[in-house]
Each structure stands twice: as structure tokens, then as C-alpha cells.
Design a protein around this motif. Structure first.
Motif, PDB file in Angstrom:
ATOM      1  N   LEU A 131      -3.050   7.264  -0.357  1.00 16.23           N
ATOM      2  CA  LEU A 131      -2.363   7.769   0.830  1.00 16.23           C
ATOM      3  C   LEU A 131      -3.114   7.393   2.098  1.00 16.23           C
ATOM      4  O   LEU A 131      -2.520   6.963   3.084  1.00 16.23           O
ATOM      5  CB  LEU A 131      -2.210   9.297   0.752  1.00 16.23           C
ATOM      6  N   SER A 132      -4.415   7.550   2.067  1.00 14.60           N
ATOM      7  CA  SER A 132      -5.234   7.231   3.228  1.00 14.60           C
ATOM      8  C   SER A 132      -5.153   5.751   3.590  1.00 14.60           C
ATOM      9  O   SER A 132      -4.963   5.400   4.763  1.00 14.60           O
ATOM     10  CB  SER A 132      -6.689   7.627   2.951  1.00 14.60           C
ATOM     11  N   SER A 133      -5.270   4.884   2.602  1.00 16.77           N
ATOM     12  CA  SER A 133      -5.191   3.445   2.845  1.00 16.77           C
ATOM     13  C   SER A 133      -3.819   3.049   3.367  1.00 16.77           C
ATOM     14  O   SER A 133      -3.703   2.255   4.301  1.00 16.77           O
ATOM     15  CB  SER A 133      -5.481   2.670   1.561  1.00 16.77           C
ATOM     16  N   ALA A 134      -2.789   3.597   2.762  1.00 19.41           N
ATOM     17  CA  ALA A 134      -1.428   3.265   3.177  1.00 19.41           C
ATOM     18  C   ALA A 134      -1.164   3.747   4.593  1.00 19.41           C
ATOM     19  O   ALA A 134      -0.538   3.047   5.390  1.00 19.41           O
ATOM     20  CB  ALA A 134      -0.426   3.876   2.206  1.00 19.41           C
ATOM     21  N   LEU A 181       0.830  -1.210   0.000  1.00 16.29           N
ATOM     22  CA  LEU A 181       0.000   0.000   0.000  1.00 16.29           C
ATOM     23  C   LEU A 181       0.865   1.261   0.000  1.00 16.29           C
ATOM     24  O   LEU A 181       0.542   2.246  -0.665  1.00 16.29           O
ATOM     25  CB  LEU A 181      -0.944  -0.001   1.201  1.00 16.29           C
ATOM     26  N   PHE A 182       1.970   1.213   0.727  1.00 17.14           N
ATOM     27  CA  PHE A 182       2.898   2.342   0.748  1.00 17.14           C
ATOM     28  C   PHE A 182       3.477   2.575  -0.647  1.00 17.14           C
ATOM     29  O   PHE A 182       3.534   3.709  -1.125  1.00 17.14           O
ATOM     30  CB  PHE A 182       4.017   2.078   1.764  1.00 17.14           C
ATOM     31  N   SER A 237       3.013  11.349   5.209  1.00 16.40           N
ATOM     32  CA  SER A 237       2.604  12.716   5.539  1.00 16.40           C
ATOM     33  C   SER A 237       3.379  13.725   4.707  1.00 16.40           C
ATOM     34  O   SER A 237       2.821  14.717   4.241  1.00 16.40           O
ATOM     35  CB  SER A 237       2.829  12.984   7.033  1.00 16.40           C
ATOM     36  N   GLU A 238       4.668  13.468   4.521  1.00 19.00           N
ATOM     37  CA  GLU A 238       5.481  14.341   3.691  1.00 19.00           C
ATOM     38  C   GLU A 238       5.018  14.328   2.242  1.00 19.00           C
ATOM     39  O   GLU A 238       4.931  15.367   1.603  1.00 19.00           O
ATOM     40  CB  GLU A 238       6.948  13.904   3.772  1.00 19.00           C
ATOM     41  N   MET A 239       4.669  13.138   1.737  1.00 15.85           N
ATOM     42  CA  MET A 239       4.144  13.040   0.364  1.00 15.85           C
ATOM     43  C   MET A 239       2.845  13.824   0.237  1.00 15.85           C
ATOM     44  O   MET A 239       2.616  14.496  -0.764  1.00 15.85           O
ATOM     45  CB  MET A 239       3.860  11.582   0.001  1.00 15.85           C
ATOM     46  N   GLN A 240       2.010  13.732   1.258  1.00 14.23           N
ATOM     47  CA  GLN A 240       0.724  14.423   1.213  1.00 14.23           C
ATOM     48  C   GLN A 240       0.917  15.936   1.186  1.00 14.23           C
ATOM     49  O   GLN A 240       0.218  16.632   0.464  1.00 14.23           O
ATOM     50  CB  GLN A 240      -0.121  14.017   2.426  1.00 14.23           C
ATOM     51  N   ARG A 241       1.877  16.433   1.935  1.00 10.46           N
ATOM     52  CA  ARG A 241       2.145  17.865   1.930  1.00 10.46           C
ATOM     53  C   ARG A 241       2.703  18.319   0.585  1.00 10.46           C
ATOM     54  O   ARG A 241       2.417  19.419   0.134  1.00 10.46           O
ATOM     55  CB  ARG A 241       3.114  18.221   3.045  1.00 10.46           C
ATOM     56  N   GLY A 242       3.454  17.438  -0.067  1.00 10.21           N
ATOM     57  CA  GLY A 242       4.065  17.785  -1.348  1.00 10.21           C
ATOM     58  C   GLY A 242       3.143  17.605  -2.529  1.00 10.21           C
ATOM     59  O   GLY A 242       3.365  18.150  -3.586  1.00 10.21           O
ATOM     60  N   ASN A 267      -2.290   1.511   7.356  1.00  6.30           N
ATOM     61  CA  ASN A 267      -1.653   0.195   7.410  1.00  6.30           C
ATOM     62  C   ASN A 267      -0.132   0.277   7.388  1.00  6.30           C
ATOM     63  O   ASN A 267       0.524  -0.615   6.865  1.00  6.30           O
ATOM     64  CB  ASN A 267      -2.133  -0.657   6.226  1.00  6.30           C
ATOM     65  N   SER A 268       0.437   1.336   7.946  1.00  6.86           N
ATOM     66  CA  SER A 268       1.874   1.550   7.874  1.00  6.86           C
ATOM     67  C   SER A 268       2.503   1.707   9.248  1.00  6.86           C
ATOM     68  O   SER A 268       1.825   1.994  10.228  1.00  6.86           O
ATOM     69  CB  SER A 268       2.177   2.810   7.054  1.00  6.86           C
ATOM     70  N   THR A 269       3.811   1.550   9.256  1.00  4.83           N
ATOM     71  CA  THR A 269       4.583   1.792  10.475  1.00  4.83           C
ATOM     72  C   THR A 269       4.682   3.298  10.703  1.00  4.83           C
ATOM     73  O   THR A 269       4.361   4.101   9.816  1.00  4.83           O
ATOM     74  CB  THR A 269       5.994   1.214  10.332  1.00  4.83           C
ATOM     75  N   ALA A 270       5.161   3.677  11.859  1.00  2.00           N
ATOM     76  CA  ALA A 270       5.312   5.101  12.176  1.00  2.00           C
ATOM     77  C   ALA A 270       6.261   5.787  11.193  1.00  2.00           C
ATOM     78  O   ALA A 270       6.013   6.917  10.761  1.00  2.00           O
ATOM     79  CB  ALA A 270       5.808   5.279  13.601  1.00  2.00           C
ATOM     80  N   ALA A 271       7.336   5.109  10.824  1.00  3.77           N
ATOM     81  CA  ALA A 271       8.293   5.688   9.874  1.00  3.77           C
ATOM     82  C   ALA A 271       7.646   5.880   8.498  1.00  3.77           C
ATOM     83  O   ALA A 271       7.848   6.914   7.851  1.00  3.77           O
ATOM     84  CB  ALA A 271       9.523   4.800   9.756  1.00  3.77           C
ATOM     85  N   GLU A 272       6.871   4.901   8.063  1.00  2.00           N
ATOM     86  CA  GLU A 272       6.180   5.030   6.783  1.00  2.00           C
ATOM     87  C   GLU A 272       5.131   6.124   6.850  1.00  2.00           C
ATOM     88  O   GLU A 272       4.945   6.877   5.887  1.00  2.00           O
ATOM     89  CB  GLU A 272       5.527   3.700   6.399  1.00  2.00           C
ATOM     90  N   GLN A 273       4.447   6.239   7.992  1.00  2.00           N
ATOM     91  CA  GLN A 273       3.444   7.289   8.148  1.00  2.00           C
ATOM     92  C   GLN A 273       4.074   8.672   8.028  1.00  2.00           C
ATOM     93  O   GLN A 273       3.491   9.574   7.430  1.00  2.00           O
ATOM     94  CB  GLN A 273       2.714   7.139   9.480  1.00  2.00           C
ATOM     95  N   ALA A 274       5.276   8.824   8.556  1.00  2.22           N
ATOM     96  CA  ALA A 274       5.971  10.112   8.445  1.00  2.22           C
ATOM     97  C   ALA A 274       6.264  10.426   6.979  1.00  2.22           C
ATOM     98  O   ALA A 274       6.079  11.565   6.532  1.00  2.22           O
ATOM     99  CB  ALA A 274       7.257  10.081   9.257  1.00  2.22           C
ATOM    100  N   GLN A 275       6.693   9.421   6.230  1.00  3.79           N
ATOM    101  CA  GLN A 275       6.973   9.625   4.814  1.00  3.79           C
ATOM    102  C   GLN A 275       5.685   9.922   4.034  1.00  3.79           C
ATOM    103  O   GLN A 275       5.673  10.780   3.141  1.00  3.79           O
ATOM    104  CB  GLN A 275       7.654   8.397   4.220  1.00  3.79           C
TER     105      GLN A 275
END
Length: 54
Positions: free
Chosen positions: A32-35, A5-6, A48-53, A38-46
Motif C-alpha cells: 500500500l505504501s509503495s503504491a 504497484l496499485f 486509502s479506502e483499502m487501508q481503512r478496510g 506512485n499513484s494518481t490522486a484517484a488511485e490514492q483515494a482507492q
């Protein structure tokens, strides 16, 4: 192999960056929402960055 999903979210965000098509942007947001759910904290941080960009 990683989080499928990521990987899909990253792919759709890249596609949406180069498109103004409403459906493409919507697909990226959904991915993005689905991923995120279902993601780790590190993946969630990435994600979030993708969503801002995006």
C-alpha cells in the motif's frame, strides 16, 4: 495495463484480509505504501479506502 504497484497492493490487501499472519499483513502494508507514493490522486483515494478496510 494500469499501475502495477496499485494492482499488487490490491492483491496483497485481499490476501491479508483472510490472514492473521504478521508477515502477510506487513507485506500488504508495504505494498500500500509503495503504491500510494506512485499513484494518481484517484488511485490514492482507492488505496486509502483499502487501508481503512484492511
Amino acid at each position: 495495463m494500469g499501475n502495477r504497484l496499485f494492482q499488487e497492493a490490491r492483491k496483497y490487501v485481499e490476501i491479508a484480509k483472510n490472514s492473521s499472519d504478521e508477515e502477510t499483513v506487513s507485506r500488504a502494508k508495504n505494498a500500500l505504501s509503495s503504491a500510494f507514493a506512485n499513484s494518481t490522486a484517484a488511485e490514492q483515494a482507492q488505496l486509502s479506502e483499502m487501508q481503512r478496510g484492511a
